[in-house]
Motif scaffolding. Structure first.
Motif, mmCIF file in Angstrom:
data_model
loop_
_atom_site.group_PDB
_atom_site.id
_atom_site.type_symbol
_atom_site.label_atom_id
_atom_site.label_comp_id
_atom_site.label_asym_id
_atom_site.label_seq_id
_atom_site.Cartn_x
_atom_site.Cartn_y
_atom_site.Cartn_z
ATOM 1 N N LYS A 156 11.653 36.390 50.935
ATOM 2 C CA LYS A 156 12.912 35.650 51.170
ATOM 3 C C LYS A 156 12.508 34.520 51.954
ATOM 4 C CE LYS A 156 15.871 39.744 51.417
ATOM 5 N NZ LYS A 156 16.729 40.298 52.099
ATOM 6 N N GLU A 157 11.318 34.500 52.587
ATOM 7 C CA GLU A 157 10.982 33.365 53.251
ATOM 8 C C GLU A 157 10.467 32.038 52.493
ATOM 9 O OE1 GLU A 157 11.098 32.925 56.595
ATOM 10 O OE2 GLU A 157 11.991 34.871 56.667
ATOM 11 N N ASN A 158 10.159 32.485 51.475
ATOM 12 C CA ASN A 158 9.864 31.644 50.048
ATOM 13 C C ASN A 158 11.117 30.847 49.727
ATOM 14 O OD1 ASN A 158 7.097 32.026 50.389
ATOM 15 N ND2 ASN A 158 6.996 33.626 48.897
ATOM 16 N N LEU A 159 12.304 31.365 49.945
ATOM 17 C CA LEU A 159 13.570 30.758 49.541
ATOM 18 C C LEU A 159 13.914 29.449 50.437
ATOM 19 C CD1 LEU A 159 15.512 33.955 48.676
ATOM 20 C CD2 LEU A 159 14.727 32.252 46.774
ATOM 21 N N GLY A 160 14.612 28.552 49.732
ATOM 22 C CA GLY A 160 15.344 27.543 50.695
ATOM 23 C C GLY A 160 16.310 27.972 51.626
ATOM 24 N N LYS A 161 16.696 27.137 52.318
ATOM 25 C CA LYS A 161 17.727 27.718 53.498
ATOM 26 C C LYS A 161 18.835 27.958 52.926
ATOM 27 C CE LYS A 161 18.863 26.332 57.855
ATOM 28 N NZ LYS A 161 18.859 25.583 59.309
ATOM 29 N N CYS A 162 19.297 27.067 51.610
ATOM 30 C CA CYS A 162 20.475 27.482 50.983
ATOM 31 C C CYS A 162 20.414 28.806 50.556
ATOM 32 C CB CYS A 162 20.603 26.371 50.041
ATOM 33 S SG CYS A 162 22.494 26.721 49.193
ATOM 34 N N GLU A 163 19.554 29.017 49.918
ATOM 35 C CA GLU A 163 19.453 30.723 49.382
ATOM 36 C C GLU A 163 19.438 31.749 50.341
ATOM 37 O OE1 GLU A 163 17.651 27.991 48.144
ATOM 38 O OE2 GLU A 163 18.599 27.713 46.259
ATOM 39 N N GLN A 164 18.771 31.292 51.420
ATOM 40 C CA GLN A 164 18.620 32.398 52.514
ATOM 41 C C GLN A 164 20.343 32.552 53.135
ATOM 42 O OE1 GLN A 164 15.656 31.695 55.457
ATOM 43 N NE2 GLN A 164 14.312 30.790 53.968
ATOM 44 N N PHE A 165 20.859 31.334 53.206
ATOM 45 C CA PHE A 165 22.313 31.320 53.837
ATOM 46 C C PHE A 165 23.029 32.259 52.745
ATOM 47 C CE2 PHE A 165 26.474 29.282 53.062
ATOM 48 C CZ PHE A 165 26.898 29.577 54.246
ATOM 49 N N PHE A 166 23.026 32.179 51.625
ATOM 50 C CA PHE A 166 23.662 33.009 50.492
ATOM 51 C C PHE A 166 23.395 34.312 50.627
ATOM 52 C CE2 PHE A 166 24.480 29.453 47.018
ATOM 53 C CZ PHE A 166 25.320 28.837 47.700
ATOM 54 N N LEU A 167 22.065 34.707 50.912
ATOM 55 C CA LEU A 167 21.745 36.002 51.155
ATOM 56 C C LEU A 167 22.358 36.735 52.430
ATOM 57 C CD1 LEU A 167 18.014 36.017 49.900
ATOM 58 C CD2 LEU A 167 19.914 37.076 48.686
ATOM 59 N N GLU A 168 22.596 35.935 53.585
ATOM 60 C CA GLU A 168 23.125 36.392 54.614
ATOM 61 C C GLU A 168 24.693 36.802 54.300
ATOM 62 O OE1 GLU A 168 22.236 37.447 57.800
ATOM 63 O OE2 GLU A 168 20.164 37.011 56.946
ATOM 64 N N LEU A 169 25.261 35.749 53.567
ATOM 65 C CA LEU A 169 26.752 36.012 53.253
ATOM 66 C C LEU A 169 27.265 37.163 52.264
ATOM 67 C CD1 LEU A 169 27.907 32.325 52.614
ATOM 68 C CD2 LEU A 169 28.378 33.615 54.488
ATOM 69 N N MET A 170 25.843 37.431 51.433
ATOM 70 C CA MET A 170 26.131 38.682 50.542
ATOM 71 C C MET A 170 25.953 39.901 51.103
ATOM 72 S SD MET A 170 23.921 36.586 47.349
ATOM 73 C CE MET A 170 23.607 38.142 46.563
ATOM 74 N N LYS A 171 25.528 39.926 52.455
ATOM 75 C CA LYS A 171 25.238 41.431 53.168
ATOM 76 C C LYS A 171 26.657 41.752 53.566
ATOM 77 C CE LYS A 171 20.689 40.285 55.335
ATOM 78 N NZ LYS A 171 20.233 40.197 56.534
ATOM 79 N N VAL A 172 27.749 40.936 53.685
ATOM 80 C CA VAL A 172 28.977 41.156 53.916
ATOM 81 C C VAL A 172 30.056 41.224 52.883
ATOM 82 C CG1 VAL A 172 30.843 40.467 55.549
ATOM 83 C CG2 VAL A 172 28.486 39.818 56.198
ATOM 84 N N PRO A 173 30.590 42.432 52.650
ATOM 85 C CA PRO A 173 31.658 42.739 51.754
ATOM 86 C C PRO A 173 33.000 41.709 51.680
ATOM 87 C CG PRO A 173 31.038 44.759 52.597
ATOM 88 C CD PRO A 173 30.609 43.798 53.605
ATOM 89 N N ARG A 174 33.240 40.876 51.019
ATOM 90 C CA ARG A 174 34.192 40.153 50.887
ATOM 91 C C ARG A 174 34.221 39.212 51.803
ATOM 92 N NH1 ARG A 174 35.694 44.776 50.964
ATOM 93 N NH2 ARG A 174 36.621 44.459 53.120
ATOM 94 N N VAL A 175 33.272 38.455 51.772
ATOM 95 C CA VAL A 175 32.856 37.575 52.910
ATOM 96 C C VAL A 175 33.617 36.457 53.107
ATOM 97 C CG1 VAL A 175 30.993 36.181 51.493
ATOM 98 C CG2 VAL A 175 30.963 36.321 54.125
ATOM 99 N N GLU A 176 34.235 35.761 51.893
ATOM 100 C CA GLU A 176 35.113 34.717 51.642
ATOM 101 C C GLU A 176 36.555 35.127 52.364
ATOM 102 O OE1 GLU A 176 37.012 31.568 48.887
ATOM 103 O OE2 GLU A 176 35.250 32.510 48.134
ATOM 104 N N SER A 177 36.977 36.448 52.003
ATOM 105 C CA SER A 177 38.377 36.885 52.519
ATOM 106 C C SER A 177 38.267 36.929 54.107
ATOM 107 C CB SER A 177 38.452 38.155 51.800
ATOM 108 O OG SER A 177 39.651 38.505 52.345
ATOM 109 N N LYS A 178 36.935 37.478 54.483
ATOM 110 C CA LYS A 178 36.814 37.635 56.203
ATOM 111 C C LYS A 178 36.859 36.351 56.808
ATOM 112 C CE LYS A 178 34.563 42.248 56.211
ATOM 113 N NZ LYS A 178 34.825 42.699 54.877
ATOM 114 N N LEU A 179 36.044 35.235 56.165
ATOM 115 C CA LEU A 179 36.158 33.856 56.683
ATOM 116 C C LEU A 179 37.351 33.232 56.664
ATOM 117 C CD1 LEU A 179 32.945 32.564 55.250
ATOM 118 C CD2 LEU A 179 33.162 33.263 57.636
#
Length: 320
Positions: free
Chosen positions: A52-75
């Protein structure tokens, strides 16, 4: 957006799930919603098995968001919570302005007396005709007082009304002082208030739905659920209070039209307040013009006296 983030992505997501307003503000949460990954982007990242460290900051950010179910709804729930107090406060302010305007108009004895004078004036002018014994007049007739002019075309009926009041009832001339909320109320649309009320109710319903859905999220949403339950308890009381106030305002707005003998459907609150505000402005303008005219006449009379005095002095000198 990510270049402005001065904290680890995991800490940012923890703050979002804790709905911590001291760390994330409305603009930041809106950006998190705006830049949430699409389904296609999530599918691509799900298949990534590398470091994951080889990914760009944007992709790492997406991976963090994807850990949370229905993240957009929660936001979106978090954003609703951040904006809730100011939204309720502004909404109450508008409702109270409408209420105040209704009370001020209906309680103004000076306005009532002026209405009586206008009715009497109209009946006097129409004496001997079918309209000469009216028991009332339409509200929009107030604005027609400037249309009727004297034979010299200089003085309107509004000027005459102000002149009569200045002479016989000067205490009524400042009736606008009774109507301090009128101008602010004239800018408020009841339709907009209805839409705002619905937005608040539906927003709280969505919050409750997300709370229910989060029950199956597991430990990742524990703090989120606890914080949300506390917020819902407070928000429900506020929404119940403002819903009751909204109902009262609706009744008072209709009662204002009925107070003037108008149908609230044909002559709604907005029309009543705008008509009254325009009447106030036309009345004050006519009164100011009358005052200026009186002042001009005084100066002219004074000048005439001075000229007569000077004429007398000159005659006396020539007589010597």
């Amino acid at each position: 957006m990510l270049t402005k983030v001065k904290m680890p992505l995991s800490d940012m997501m923890a703050a979002a799930l804790a709905m911590d307003e001291s760390i994330l503000d409305a603009d930041q949460v809106e950006n998190l919603i705006k830049f949430s990954p699409t389904k296609e982007e999530m599918e691509l990242l799900k298949g990534y098995t590398g470091d994951k460290e080889n990914l760009g900051k944007c992709e790492q950010f997406f991976l963090e968001l994807m850990k949370v179910p229905r993240v957009e709804s929660k936001l979106r729930v978090f954003l609703f919570k951040i904006l809730f107090n100011s939204q309720i406060s502004e909404f109450k302010k508008s409702l109270n302005t409408v209420n105040s305007a209704c009370e001020e108009v209906r309680n103004s004895m000076k306005l009532k007396e002026i209405m009586k004078k206008i009715l009497y004036l109209g009946n006097t002018l129409n004496q001997g005709t079918a309209r000469g014994s009216a028991i009332g007049f339409k509200l929009d007739s107030l604005l027609k007082l400037t249309d009727t002019r004297a034979t010299n075309n200089k003085m309107t009926l509004m000027h005459y009304l102000c002149k009569v009041l200045a002479s016989k009832s000067p205490a009524l001339l400042d009736f606008h002082e009774d109507l301090r909320s009128l101008e602010a109320a004239s800018k408020i649309q009841l339709k907009s208030l209805a839409e705002e009320m619905q937005a608040i109710i539906k927003g709280l319903e969505k919050v409750k739905l997300e709370l229910g859905a989060s029950e199956n999220d597991g430990p990742v949403s524990d703090v989120f659920r606890k914080t949300l339950q506390e917020f819902i308890g407070i928000a429900e009381i506020e929404v119940a209070s403002v819903t009751n106030l909204y109902s009262v305002v609706g009744r008072n707005a209709d009662a204002l039209a009925l107070y003037f003998g108008e149908d609230p459907v044909r002559c709604p609150f907005e029309q009543v307040t705008v008509t009254l505000l325009n009447f106030v402005r036309l009345f004050r303008k006519a009164n100011e013009e009358n005052c200026k005219q009186v002042e001009l006449e005084k100066k002219k009379a004074q000048k005439d006296v001075e000229m007569e005095n000077a004429k007398g002095i000159n005659l006396a000198k020539s007589g010597k």
